[in-house]
Design an enzyme around this catalytic site. Structure first.
Site, PDB file in Angstrom:
ATOM      1  N   ARG A  13       0.920  -1.255  -0.002  1.00  0.00           N
ATOM      2  CA  ARG A  13       0.002  -0.104   0.013  1.00  0.00           C
ATOM      3  C   ARG A  13       0.896   1.209  -0.046  1.00  0.00           C
ATOM      4  O   ARG A  13       2.083   1.169   0.163  1.00  0.00           O
ATOM      5  CB  ARG A  13      -0.852   0.121   1.328  1.00  0.00           C
ATOM      6  CG  ARG A  13      -0.277  -0.111   2.526  1.00  0.00           C
ATOM      7  CD  ARG A  13      -1.151   0.240   3.635  1.00  0.00           C
ATOM      8  NE  ARG A  13      -2.117  -0.671   3.602  1.00  0.00           N
ATOM      9  CZ  ARG A  13      -2.283  -1.502   4.382  1.00  0.00           C
ATOM     10  NH1 ARG A  13      -1.352  -2.227   4.966  1.00  0.00           N
ATOM     11  NH2 ARG A  13      -3.665  -2.559   4.329  1.00  0.00           N
ATOM     12  N   GLY A  14       0.202   2.327  -0.234  1.00  0.00           N
ATOM     13  CA  GLY A  14       0.985   3.713  -0.289  1.00  0.00           C
ATOM     14  C   GLY A  14       1.952   3.885  -1.015  1.00  0.00           C
ATOM     15  O   GLY A  14       1.953   3.420  -2.335  1.00  0.00           O
ATOM     16  N   GLY A  89       7.370   1.257   6.305  1.00  0.00           N
ATOM     17  CA  GLY A  89       7.866   2.242   7.501  1.00  0.00           C
ATOM     18  C   GLY A  89       6.944   2.234   8.545  1.00  0.00           C
ATOM     19  O   GLY A  89       5.937   1.821   8.401  1.00  0.00           O
ATOM     20  N   TYR A 153      10.736   8.056  15.393  1.00  0.00           N
ATOM     21  CA  TYR A 153      10.806   7.845  14.081  1.00  0.00           C
ATOM     22  C   TYR A 153      12.018   8.883  13.462  1.00  0.00           C
ATOM     23  O   TYR A 153      12.557   8.290  12.606  1.00  0.00           O
ATOM     24  CB  TYR A 153       9.488   8.535  13.624  1.00  0.00           C
ATOM     25  CG  TYR A 153       9.509   8.608  12.127  1.00  0.00           C
ATOM     26  CD1 TYR A 153       8.965   7.446  11.337  1.00  0.00           C
ATOM     27  CD2 TYR A 153       9.500   9.765  11.316  1.00  0.00           C
ATOM     28  CE1 TYR A 153       8.889   7.587   9.954  1.00  0.00           C
ATOM     29  CE2 TYR A 153       9.364   9.953   9.927  1.00  0.00           C
ATOM     30  CZ  TYR A 153       8.909   8.820   9.499  1.00  0.00           C
ATOM     31  OH  TYR A 153       8.598   9.098   7.964  1.00  0.00           O
TER      32      TYR A 153
END
Length: 255
Positions: A13-14, A89, A153
């Site tokens: 996805r993404g 991620g 992150y």
């Protein structure tokens, strides 16, 4: 990229899925990984239905053994790996004083350790064949510092900047080009979930956010995918070790 064998981690996805689609459109053979079997199967059906040669490898890249095995599966299936895009991620939130060791480790595992070991496996195959190759790591504009709620992150993505440069330098004479893309705010399914979970964002959050930006919109996953495929392909020439700020905001500039 005709007949190039490409692996996209986090490709269900993404941005990862957009890279898979763009690489296929440019003639590549594409393998992609992800944890969501349903999403992976749907994308595989889409790509194969459009006439592409594609492979979905269910993988949790947080596990180094699975990350390495995903590359080995590509090599076993196609005889080689030519290009790698690390797009998997994790963007869950955490401040410096509010982040648990467990959350920190999750970010390191997915955002830094996973690309380390997928790159290592890909480079081993390229060197064994004495063949050139390319790698693109999806990083983030937040690697420059980011927001207070992105502490783990940022730590992981900033580490990926250094890793990208280190690997590029180490393997430049192997003709393996390794670059990174610091993407800015991008409208993806994953970002929509994050905005709603952590920021109580309304359904039209992307449109509202876009109105405040120079382009009048957020970046799209396809925008990023085109840049990734450019860097993976011969069109990017000899460039290696570059970390490209891919955003409509200028880091370090102020009004």
């Amino acid at each position: 990229m005709a007949d190039a064998v490409v692996l996209v981690s986090g490709g269900t996805r993404g941005v990862g899925a957009a890279v898979a689609r763009e690489a296929v459109a440019c003639g590549a053979i594409v393998a992609f990984t992800g944890r969501d079997a349903a999403a992976g199967g749907a994308l595989l059906d889409e790509l194969v239905g459009a006439g592409a040669e594609a492979l979905f490898i269910p993988t949790d890249v947080a596990d180094p053994a699975q990350a390495t095995a995903s590359v080995e599966k590509v090599v076993a299936t196609y005889g080689r790996i030519d290009c790698l895009c690390n797009a998997a991620g994790l963007t869950s939130r955490g401040t410096l004083i509010g982040t648990t060791p467990e959350l920190f480790d999750e970010h390191i595992a997915i955002n830094l350790r996973a690309p380390f070991f997928t790159m290592a496996a890909a480079v081993r195959d390229m060197r064994a064949r004495n063949a050139p190759g390319t790698v693109v790591n999806i990083i983030s504009m937040s690697a420059h510092g980011g927001q207070p709620y992105l502490a783990p992150y940022v730590a992981a993505k900033a580490g990926l900047v250094g890793l990208t440069k280190n690997a590029a330098h180490a393997h430049r004479f192997d003709r393996i080009r390794i670059n990174g893309l610091n993407i800015g705010w991008t409208d993806t399914e994953g970002e929509a979930l994050v905005q709603k979970r952590f920021h109580d964002a309304p359904d039209d959050w992307a449109e509202r956010a876009g109105r405040e930006l120079p382009a009048g919109r957020l970046a799209s996953a396809q925008d990023a995918a085109r840049a990734v495929v450019f860097l993976l392909s011969d069109r990017s020439g000899v460039v290696t070790g570059s970390i490209i700020d891919w955003d409509q905001q200028v880091s370090g500039a102020y009004d």
